[in-house]
Write an enzyme that holds these catalytic residues in place. Structure first.
Site, mmCIF file in Angstrom:
data_model
loop_
_atom_site.group_PDB
_atom_site.id
_atom_site.type_symbol
_atom_site.label_atom_id
_atom_site.label_comp_id
_atom_site.label_asym_id
_atom_site.label_seq_id
_atom_site.Cartn_x
_atom_site.Cartn_y
_atom_site.Cartn_z
ATOM 1 N N ASP A 6 0.860 -1.188 0.000
ATOM 2 C CA ASP A 6 0.000 0.000 0.000
ATOM 3 C C ASP A 6 0.898 1.241 0.000
ATOM 4 O OD1 ASP A 6 -2.346 1.603 0.125
ATOM 5 O OD2 ASP A 6 -2.131 1.808 2.285
ATOM 6 N N SER A 7 0.321 2.356 -0.435
ATOM 7 C CA SER A 7 1.065 3.619 -0.397
ATOM 8 C C SER A 7 1.396 4.010 1.042
ATOM 9 C CB SER A 7 0.221 4.717 -1.050
ATOM 10 O OG SER A 7 -1.034 4.781 -0.406
ATOM 11 N N CYS A 69 -4.151 -1.446 -2.304
ATOM 12 C CA CYS A 69 -4.256 -0.006 -2.530
ATOM 13 C C CYS A 69 -5.090 0.165 -3.791
ATOM 14 C CB CYS A 69 -2.855 0.577 -2.725
ATOM 15 S SG CYS A 69 -2.835 2.328 -3.124
ATOM 16 N N GLU A 154 -3.969 8.763 7.857
ATOM 17 C CA GLU A 154 -2.534 8.475 8.077
ATOM 18 C C GLU A 154 -2.006 9.233 9.299
ATOM 19 O OE1 GLU A 154 0.197 6.669 6.286
ATOM 20 O OE2 GLU A 154 -1.497 5.519 5.519
ATOM 21 N N CYS A 186 -11.037 2.679 -1.177
ATOM 22 C CA CYS A 186 -9.716 3.044 -0.648
ATOM 23 C C CYS A 186 -9.548 2.259 0.647
ATOM 24 C CB CYS A 186 -9.672 4.551 -0.371
ATOM 25 S SG CYS A 186 -8.121 5.070 0.419
ATOM 26 N N HIS A 188 -7.813 2.727 3.184
ATOM 27 C CA HIS A 188 -7.795 3.529 4.413
ATOM 28 C C HIS A 188 -9.195 3.711 5.008
ATOM 29 C CE1 HIS A 188 -3.778 4.616 3.013
ATOM 30 N NE2 HIS A 188 -3.565 5.203 4.175
#
Ligand code: DGL
Length: 267
Positions: A6-7, A69, A154, A186, A188
């Site tokens: 993932d980023s 991601c 994040e 997403c 996240h």
């Protein structure tokens, strides 16, 4: 070994889902914290970053990589599968998270109206929309890009009072279209799925990839015994990021629900 990329840290929610369904395999997690978020970058940049991550994970011994991601899956997966793997790693595989999410959403909707939220790149690519319509050409798909959500998550600010206002702004156009199913496009967003569900209302079903990728991969491995045989099963877990960040151990624990010992790596 199974690689998870993932980023940032959002992909840990996918790793958690895999550890629940498939605990005996070995896993390497890579989060490109130095360059997160990917979602506002160009498709070319996302492709080259993703390629570096894929190379790193294959060199570490992964036989199968999950791009945990949506942004990387949307901007890079097809090209990696069609152009890069056949030349460089013909026996290895890279899978994404968009098709499993589209399959579940298409099964869930009753009124045929599906909302998609994601990063700017994911929404602009229209890949999720395309995958949904491939499931059922009668579906109506409405998208909303949510660029502020990844930086907030994040930073570990999931309980910040302003989040509710931001969600109301991003979700309003989808509520107005009367969608009955919302895809969290997403990784996240799964950590704020309760907050999202509250804004959408109880009639809207939420498709969150952390609920589905575990059983989807289990199903994939049962259909691909040639790949399953290649995967080591010693219950090892390795965690890598491309940068130190002040709060990542705290945030990682929220995502993974356990401590993780990260190594810093340069791609
Ligand atoms: N978790 C990534 C996704 O699923 C976040 C993207 C970003 O880095 O902007 O899209």
């Amino acid at each position: 070994m199974i690689g998870i990329f993932d980023s940032g840290l959002g992909g840990l929610t996918i790793l958690k889902s895999l550890l629940r369904e498939l605990p005996s395999y070995d896993y390497i997690y890579l989060g490109d914290i130095a360059r997160v978020p990917y979602g506002s970058r160009s498709f070319d940049t996302i492709y080259s970053y993703t390629l570096e991550a894929v190379d790193f994970l294959f060199k570490k011994g992964c036989k199968l990589i999950i791009l945990a991601c949506n942004t990387a899956s949307a901007a890079a997966l097809r090209k990696i599968q069609q152009e890069y793997l056949p030349v460089k790693y013909p026996d290895l595989r890279v899978l994404g998270v968009l098709i499993p999410a589209a399959e579940e959403a298409a099964k869930m909707t009753k009124n045929g109206k599906i909302g998609v939220i994601g990063t700017e790149a994911t929404v602009k690519s229209e890949t999720l929309k395309y995958e949904l319509i491939k499931q059922n050409s009668n579906l109506k798909v409405y998208q909303s890009a949510c660029p502020l959500l990844v930086p907030i998550i994040e930073a570990g600010e999931m309980r910040w009072i302003g989040l509710d206002l931001i969600l109301k702004k991003y979700l309003k156009p989808l509520k107005e279209k009367n969608v009955d199913t919302l895809v969290l496009g997403c990784t996240h967003y799964s950590v704020i799925k309760k907050e999202i569900a509250k804004v959408m209302g109880s009639k809207v079903k939420i498709v969150s990839e952390d609920d589905i990728i575990g059983f989807k991969l289990k199903n994939y491995l049962s259909r691909h015994p040639e790949m399953e045989k290649k995967l080591s099963k010693k219950r090892k877990r390795y965690y890598f990021t491309t940068s130190y960040s002040q709060n990542f151990t705290k945030v990682a624990k929220i995502f993974l629900k356990m401590e993780a010992d990260f190594n810093i790596v340069k791609l």
